[in-house]
Scaffold this active site. Structure first.
Site, PDB file in Angstrom:
ATOM      1  N   LYS A  45       1.200 -14.520   8.832  1.00 53.38           N
ATOM      2  CA  LYS A  45       0.115 -15.195   7.575  1.00 53.38           C
ATOM      3  C   LYS A  45       1.047 -15.568   5.842  1.00 53.38           C
ATOM      4  O   LYS A  45       2.109 -15.382   6.096  1.00 53.38           O
ATOM      5  CB  LYS A  45      -1.046 -14.735   7.191  1.00 53.38           C
ATOM      6  CG  LYS A  45      -0.456 -13.312   6.544  1.00 53.38           C
ATOM      7  CD  LYS A  45      -1.282 -11.289   6.528  1.00 53.38           C
ATOM      8  CE  LYS A  45      -0.903 -10.956   5.658  1.00 53.38           C
ATOM      9  NZ  LYS A  45      -2.265  -9.359   5.428  1.00 53.38           N
ATOM     10  N   GLU A  66       5.963 -15.456  -2.024  1.00 52.87           N
ATOM     11  CA  GLU A  66       4.869 -16.105  -0.471  1.00 52.87           C
ATOM     12  C   GLU A  66       4.880 -17.587  -0.837  1.00 52.87           C
ATOM     13  O   GLU A  66       4.815 -17.606  -2.015  1.00 52.87           O
ATOM     14  CB  GLU A  66       3.669 -15.077  -0.617  1.00 52.87           C
ATOM     15  CG  GLU A  66       4.441 -13.952  -0.513  1.00 52.87           C
ATOM     16  CD  GLU A  66       2.838 -12.596  -0.954  1.00 52.87           C
ATOM     17  OE1 GLU A  66       2.899 -11.479  -0.869  1.00 52.87           O
ATOM     18  OE2 GLU A  66       1.945 -12.845  -1.415  1.00 52.87           O
ATOM     19  N   THR A  89      -4.658  -9.529  10.335  1.00 56.09           N
ATOM     20  CA  THR A  89      -5.876  -9.912   9.435  1.00 56.09           C
ATOM     21  C   THR A  89      -6.335 -10.528  10.094  1.00 56.09           C
ATOM     22  O   THR A  89      -6.560 -11.620  10.483  1.00 56.09           O
ATOM     23  CB  THR A  89      -4.532 -10.736   8.112  1.00 56.09           C
ATOM     24  OG1 THR A  89      -3.775  -9.671   7.477  1.00 56.09           O
ATOM     25  CG2 THR A  89      -5.733 -11.153   6.720  1.00 56.09           C
ATOM     26  N   LYS A 113      13.162  -2.388  -0.683  1.00 55.61           N
ATOM     27  CA  LYS A 113      12.053  -1.710  -0.528  1.00 55.61           C
ATOM     28  C   LYS A 113      11.672  -0.658  -0.576  1.00 55.61           C
ATOM     29  O   LYS A 113      12.399   0.681   0.499  1.00 55.61           O
ATOM     30  CB  LYS A 113      11.093  -2.651   0.556  1.00 55.61           C
ATOM     31  CG  LYS A 113       9.712  -2.182   1.344  1.00 55.61           C
ATOM     32  CD  LYS A 113       9.695  -3.081   2.339  1.00 55.61           C
ATOM     33  CE  LYS A 113       8.260  -2.557   3.167  1.00 55.61           C
ATOM     34  NZ  LYS A 113       7.424  -3.656   3.994  1.00 55.61           N
ATOM     35  N   SER A 168       0.803  -1.322   0.210  1.00 59.17           N
ATOM     36  CA  SER A 168       0.371   0.235  -0.329  1.00 59.17           C
ATOM     37  C   SER A 168       0.477   1.192  -0.214  1.00 59.17           C
ATOM     38  O   SER A 168       0.311   2.428  -0.573  1.00 59.17           O
ATOM     39  CB  SER A 168      -0.920   0.304   1.204  1.00 59.17           C
ATOM     40  OG  SER A 168      -1.151  -1.078   1.620  1.00 59.17           O
TER      41      SER A 168
END
Ligand SMILES: Nc1ncnc2c1ncn2[C@@H]1O[C@H](COP(=O)(O)OP(=O)(O)OP(=O)(O)O)[C@@H](O)[C@H]1O
Ligand SMILES: O=C(O)C[C@H](Cc1nc2cc(Cl)cc(Cl)c2[nH]1)c1ccc(Cl)cc1
Length: 321
Positions: free
Chosen positions: A160, A119, A212, A63, A44
């Site tokens: 997660k 991921e 989450t 990043k 985001s």
């Protein structure tokens, strides 16, 4: 710029002053030291690019965060927490390593381990489900990393499969520490550092952060208090998801998912392996004090045969079937 980047110097180089006296100068990396390559992903508030350090020919993931966007979205706190947390977690193969940070007038830069495998969630989606061997291997690496984080007084709070990346050796690296909680460090009688169990959390009651939906622990929903056991609840959800191909608590929207969590409303698909079922049932326990502890999980039958410690990270990953 009121923030001076006190980012850790990357090393020192010897120079000589006018009188020929040796002077050690801190070396700071900057944008010009890297060749930027493909975009690995977008967050985001961030873009992650593959990059090559020109002087060492080493590959990294960098990043990049836009300063104006960060300030506008009030994410300054998260960025600085991510930096401070990663700087505390520097010596474990299961945590994505932060090598340098620097900034220019427009952006902030995190120079990180490159996780070329993407991921764990994407790998799982390609496989639909993992077999027991793969679940045991990746589960053990994740648990070993949680154990290290907790020993350094860090609670991740948003574990997660999206936040578990894979490197080119098919080993995992946990990322995304902007929402982590750092417990206060204390010195005991012999000067050893230990971290406030969770007492220090009491002041944190007003925390606004919730992870989450599918992986949020019941205690976070009922008394807004995340503790180390909250990461172990999320771990239970991840083990379930690797074997079942979906998380245990998933509903049409966040509110209905939260209702299922606090009601412990979930069941196992037929064929779910017995030993894994026993482990998940002892992790998805509403009262965090009654949930299996880290040591109990390591000793659980599901992880029989795993040698915890260095060996775990030298082993070849089982072929993903
Ligand atoms: N070290 C890394 N190596 C390779 N890919 C990475 C690395 N870190 C992040 N990525 C990829 O880049 C994407 C963006 O990651 P980033 O952490 O910037 O945002 P995010 O946490 O995924 O999103 P959000 O900020 O919305 O939570 C992720 O989808 C991830 O797959
Ligand atoms: O002193 C430090 O801790 C280093 C700085 C702090 C820092 N400088 C900032 C400037 C802006 Cl505009 C936004 C944030 Cl979040 C900022 N954070 C910094 C630099 C780079 C990175 Cl990636 C993170 C933090």
């Amino acid at each position: 710029e009121e923030w001076q980047d006190r980012g850790a110097a990357t090393g020192v180089q010897r120079e000589y002053d006018a009188n020929g006296q040796p002077v050690l100068k801190a070396i700071k990396k900057g944008v010009k030291d890297f060749d930027f390559g493909t975009t690995l992903g977008e967050g985001s508030y961030s873009t992650v690019l593959a990059a090559l350090d020109r002087s060492t020919q080493k590959q990294y993931a960098i990043k990049v965060l836009d300063k104006r966007h960060i300030i506008k979205e009030k994410k300054v706190k998260y960025v600085n927490i991510e930096k401070e947390t990663l700087n505390r977690l520097t010596d474990h193969p299961g945590v994505v390593r932060l090598y340098y940070t620097f900034q220019d007038e427009r952006s902030l830069y995190f120079v990180l381990d490159l996780c070329a495998g993407g991921e764990l969630l994407s790998v799982l989606k390609r496989m639909t489900t993992f077999d027991e061997d793969c679940t045991r291997f990746y589960g053990a690496q994740i648990l070993d990393t949680i154990s290290y984080m907790h020993s350094k007084g860090v609670i991740h709070r948003d574990l997660k499969p999206e936040n578990v990346l894979m490197d080119d050796q098919q080993h995992i690296k946990i990322t995304d520490f902007g929402t982590a909680k750092m417990l206060e460090a204390h010195q005991d009688a012999s000067g050893r550092t230990y971290y406030d169990s969770d007492a220090g959390q009491l002041r944190d009651r007003a925390t606004s952060f919730v992870g989450t939906a599918e992986y949020v622990s019941p205690e976070l929903l009922t008394d807004k208090n995340a503790c180390k056991a909250s990461d172990l609840w999320a771990f239970g959800c991840i083990i379930y998801q690797l074997l079942a191909g979906r998380p245990p608590f998933k509903a049409a929207n966040e509110y209905l998912t939260f209702q299922k969590i606090v009601a412990l409303e979930y069941d196992f698909p037929t064929g779910f392996p017995e030993t894994a079922r026993d482990l998940v049932e002892r992790l998805l326990v509403l009262d965090p004090h009654l949930r299996l502890s880290l040591e109990n999980i390591k000793a659980h039958d599901f992880f029989r045969g795993i040698n915890w410690g260095r060996g775990l990270w030298r082993e070849k990953a089982p072929r993903l079937r």
